[in-house]
Motif scaffolding. Structure first.
Motif, PDB file in Angstrom:
ATOM      1  N   THR A   1       3.296   3.208   1.586  1.00  0.00           N
ATOM      2  CA  THR A   1       4.582   3.524   2.474  1.00  0.00           C
ATOM      3  C   THR A   1       4.996   2.115   2.892  1.00  0.00           C
ATOM      4  O   THR A   1       4.211   1.042   2.687  1.00  0.00           O
ATOM      5  CB  THR A   1       4.344   4.469   3.565  1.00  0.00           C
ATOM      6  N   GLY A   2       6.147   1.984   3.288  1.00  0.00           N
ATOM      7  CA  GLY A   2       6.510   0.833   4.021  1.00  0.00           C
ATOM      8  C   GLY A   2       6.577  -0.301   2.833  1.00  0.00           C
ATOM      9  O   GLY A   2       7.032  -0.067   1.747  1.00  0.00           O
ATOM     10  N   LYS A   3       5.844  -1.353   3.135  1.00  0.00           N
ATOM     11  CA  LYS A   3       5.818  -2.519   2.233  1.00  0.00           C
ATOM     12  C   LYS A   3       4.313  -2.318   1.183  1.00  0.00           C
ATOM     13  O   LYS A   3       4.061  -3.263   0.451  1.00  0.00           O
ATOM     14  CB  LYS A   3       5.724  -3.769   2.833  1.00  0.00           C
ATOM     15  N   GLY A   4       3.753  -1.394   1.721  1.00  0.00           N
ATOM     16  CA  GLY A   4       2.403  -0.891   0.844  1.00  0.00           C
ATOM     17  C   GLY A   4       2.420  -1.091  -0.692  1.00  0.00           C
ATOM     18  O   GLY A   4       1.459  -1.674  -1.127  1.00  0.00           O
ATOM     19  N   ALA A   5       3.393  -0.537  -1.257  1.00  0.00           N
ATOM     20  CA  ALA A   5       3.466  -0.571  -2.825  1.00  0.00           C
ATOM     21  C   ALA A   5       3.891  -1.701  -3.211  1.00  0.00           C
ATOM     22  O   ALA A   5       3.069  -2.312  -4.193  1.00  0.00           O
ATOM     23  CB  ALA A   5       4.705   0.565  -3.152  1.00  0.00           C
ATOM     24  N   LEU A   6       4.560  -2.612  -2.499  1.00  0.00           N
ATOM     25  CA  LEU A   6       4.437  -4.041  -2.914  1.00  0.00           C
ATOM     26  C   LEU A   6       3.389  -4.741  -2.635  1.00  0.00           C
ATOM     27  O   LEU A   6       2.829  -5.676  -3.475  1.00  0.00           O
ATOM     28  CB  LEU A   6       5.722  -4.488  -2.051  1.00  0.00           C
ATOM     29  N   THR A   7       2.643  -4.701  -1.554  1.00  0.00           N
ATOM     30  CA  THR A   7       1.238  -5.059  -1.227  1.00  0.00           C
ATOM     31  C   THR A   7       0.242  -4.740  -2.287  1.00  0.00           C
ATOM     32  O   THR A   7      -0.554  -5.649  -2.804  1.00  0.00           O
ATOM     33  CB  THR A   7       0.899  -4.644   0.060  1.00  0.00           C
ATOM     34  N   GLU A   8       0.299  -3.445  -2.900  1.00  0.00           N
ATOM     35  CA  GLU A   8      -0.356  -3.231  -3.773  1.00  0.00           C
ATOM     36  C   GLU A   8      -0.390  -3.999  -5.123  1.00  0.00           C
ATOM     37  O   GLU A   8      -1.259  -4.653  -5.748  1.00  0.00           O
ATOM     38  CB  GLU A   8      -0.391  -1.926  -4.038  1.00  0.00           C
ATOM     39  N   GLN A   9       0.796  -4.202  -5.423  1.00  0.00           N
ATOM     40  CA  GLN A   9       1.398  -5.108  -6.617  1.00  0.00           C
ATOM     41  C   GLN A   9       0.870  -6.328  -6.519  1.00  0.00           C
ATOM     42  O   GLN A   9       0.223  -7.125  -7.344  1.00  0.00           O
ATOM     43  CB  GLN A   9       2.657  -4.830  -6.902  1.00  0.00           C
ATOM     44  N   LYS A  10       1.235  -6.974  -5.371  1.00  0.00           N
ATOM     45  CA  LYS A  10       0.748  -8.381  -5.108  1.00  0.00           C
ATOM     46  C   LYS A  10      -0.844  -8.509  -5.309  1.00  0.00           C
ATOM     47  O   LYS A  10      -1.265  -9.460  -5.869  1.00  0.00           O
ATOM     48  CB  LYS A  10       1.298  -8.850  -3.763  1.00  0.00           C
ATOM     49  N   LEU A  11      -1.728  -7.419  -4.819  1.00  0.00           N
ATOM     50  CA  LEU A  11      -3.025  -7.736  -4.766  1.00  0.00           C
ATOM     51  C   LEU A  11      -3.552  -7.498  -6.163  1.00  0.00           C
ATOM     52  O   LEU A  11      -4.673  -8.350  -6.815  1.00  0.00           O
ATOM     53  CB  LEU A  11      -3.716  -6.507  -3.857  1.00  0.00           C
ATOM     54  N   LYS A  12      -2.773  -6.768  -7.131  1.00  0.00           N
ATOM     55  CA  LYS A  12      -3.471  -6.730  -8.496  1.00  0.00           C
ATOM     56  C   LYS A  12      -2.954  -8.038  -9.197  1.00  0.00           C
ATOM     57  O   LYS A  12      -3.772  -8.203  -9.998  1.00  0.00           O
ATOM     58  CB  LYS A  12      -2.480  -5.654  -9.281  1.00  0.00           C
ATOM     59  N   GLN A  13      -1.926  -8.839  -8.709  1.00  0.00           N
ATOM     60  CA  GLN A  13      -1.666  -9.775  -9.188  1.00  0.00           C
ATOM     61  C   GLN A  13      -2.359 -11.107  -8.842  1.00  0.00           C
ATOM     62  O   GLN A  13      -3.115 -11.898  -9.534  1.00  0.00           O
ATOM     63  CB  GLN A  13       0.112 -10.242  -8.976  1.00  0.00           C
ATOM     64  N   PHE A  14      -2.561 -11.197  -7.600  1.00  0.00           N
ATOM     65  CA  PHE A  14      -3.498 -12.093  -6.967  1.00  0.00           C
ATOM     66  C   PHE A  14      -4.402 -11.514  -6.123  1.00  0.00           C
ATOM     67  O   PHE A  14      -4.321 -11.514  -4.841  1.00  0.00           O
ATOM     68  CB  PHE A  14      -2.371 -12.905  -5.881  1.00  0.00           C
ATOM     69  N   PRO A  15      -5.698 -11.166  -6.668  1.00  0.00           N
ATOM     70  CA  PRO A  15      -6.539 -10.596  -5.813  1.00  0.00           C
ATOM     71  C   PRO A  15      -7.107 -11.466  -4.566  1.00  0.00           C
ATOM     72  O   PRO A  15      -7.218 -12.642  -4.631  1.00  0.00           O
ATOM     73  CB  PRO A  15      -7.890 -10.577  -7.084  1.00  0.00           C
ATOM     74  N   VAL A  16      -7.482 -10.754  -3.664  1.00  0.00           N
ATOM     75  CA  VAL A  16      -7.920 -11.443  -2.282  1.00  0.00           C
ATOM     76  C   VAL A  16      -9.330 -10.905  -2.108  1.00  0.00           C
ATOM     77  O   VAL A  16     -10.017  -9.681  -2.182  1.00  0.00           O
ATOM     78  CB  VAL A  16      -6.993 -10.986  -1.262  1.00  0.00           C
ATOM     79  N   ASP A  17     -10.392 -11.721  -1.914  1.00  0.00           N
ATOM     80  CA  ASP A  17     -11.760 -11.490  -1.507  1.00  0.00           C
ATOM     81  C   ASP A  17     -11.825 -10.266  -0.498  1.00  0.00           C
ATOM     82  O   ASP A  17     -10.965 -10.583   0.617  1.00  0.00           O
ATOM     83  CB  ASP A  17     -12.358 -12.897  -1.170  1.00  0.00           C
TER      84      ASP A  17
END
Ligand SMILES: O=P(O)(O)OC[C@@H](O)[C@H]1O[C@@H](OP(=O)(O)O)[C@@H](O)[C@@H](O)[C@@H]1O
Length: 193
Positions: free
Chosen positions: A151-167
Motif C-alpha cells: 500500500t502507499g508507496k510500497g509497491a514502488l519500494t518493492e520494485q526499487k528493491l528488486k532493481q537495487f537490492p539493499v543489504d
C-alpha cells in the motif's frame, strides 16, 4: 530476541495505516484509513501487542498543517481503533524537514530510540511495518524485523528493491497490506494467529 513477553509492533503511518498523498495528508478529513488497517491494529492490540506509530511529519516544518491538525488525525486513529475493540499505544512523530539534520527523521533511528526509552525495551526483533525504504532502513538500524506492505508507496519500494537490492532487505517479507501481514506479525512472538 524479544523482550520477555512484551509484544511490540511499530507501524509507519502514511501509506500503511492511512492513504498517503504526494500532496501530504494535511487534515483530519484527508486522513483516510486504508481498508483493513484499523481492524488489523485492533486485532493486534487484542492479541496483546503494544501498537505504536513512527512517522515522519515534515508537513509541520513545511507549514502545511499544524500540531492541532496532526493531533486531530491521531485522535481519529485512536477512536477508530477503539471502536473496533482495540487500542493505540502511542504515536511518535518527527516534525522536522529534510534539511533540519535531526536524528528522528526516518531513516534515522531517533523515533525508534524514543520508543525504546518510552517502553523501557529493545527494538531488537520487533516487527516494523513500512511502505518506504526509509521506514525499513530505520528499522534495520535498530535491529527490527522489517516488513514491507504494497500500500502507499510500497509497491514502488518493492520494485526499487528488486532493481537495487539493499543489504538486510534482500528477503524482506512483503504483504499486500497491513491486514494481510497480520498472521505473520502475530506469529513473530510465537503466537499462532
Ligand atoms: O510515511 P510516514 O513517515 O508516516 O509519513 C510520510 C509523510 O510525512 C509524507 O512524507 C513526505 O516525504 P518528505 O518528508 O517530504 O521527505 C512525502 O513522502 C509525502 O507524500 C508523505 O505524505
Amino acid at each position: 530476541m524479544t523482550n520477555s513477553g512484551f509484544k511490540l509492533v511499530i507501524l509507519d503511518r502514511d501509506g500503511v495505516i492511512n492513504e498517503d498523498s504526494d500532496a501530504f495528508v494535511k487534515s483530519v478529513d484527508e486522513w483516510i484509513p486504508i481498508p483493513g488497517s484499523i481492524e488489523a491494529i485492533a486485532e493486534l492490540s487484542r492479541a496483546g501487542f503494544t501498537v505504536v506509530v513512527a512517522t515522519n511529519q515534515s508537513g509541520l516544518s513545511r507549514g502545511l498543517f499544524d500540531l492541532d491538525d496532526l493531533e486531530a488525525m491521531h485522535a481519529k486513529l485512536a477512536q477508530l481503533v477503539e471502536e473496533h475493540g482495540g487500542s493505540m499505544a502511542a504515536v511518535f512523530y518527527c516534525p522536522h524537514g529534510p534539511d533540519d539534520q535531526c536524528n528522528c527523521r526516518k531513516p534515522k533511528p531517533g523515533l525508534i530510540d524514543a520508543i525504546e526509552a518510552e517502553f523501557d525495551t529493545s527494538a531488537e526483533g520487533v516487527p516494523l511495518v513500512g511502505d518506504s525504504l526509509r521506514d525499513l532502513e530505520a528499522g534495520l538500524t535498530k535491529g527490527c524485523l522489517p516488513i514491507l506492505v504494497r500500500t502507499g508507496k510500497g509497491a514502488l519500494t518493492e520494485q526499487k528493491l528488486k532493481q537495487f537490492p539493499v543489504d538486510g532487505l534482500v528477503d524482506v517479507k512483503v504483504f499486500d497490506s497491513l491486514w494481510d501481514a497480520l498472521p505473520f506479525i502475530k506469529d513473530v512472538y510465537g503466537q499462532a494467529c
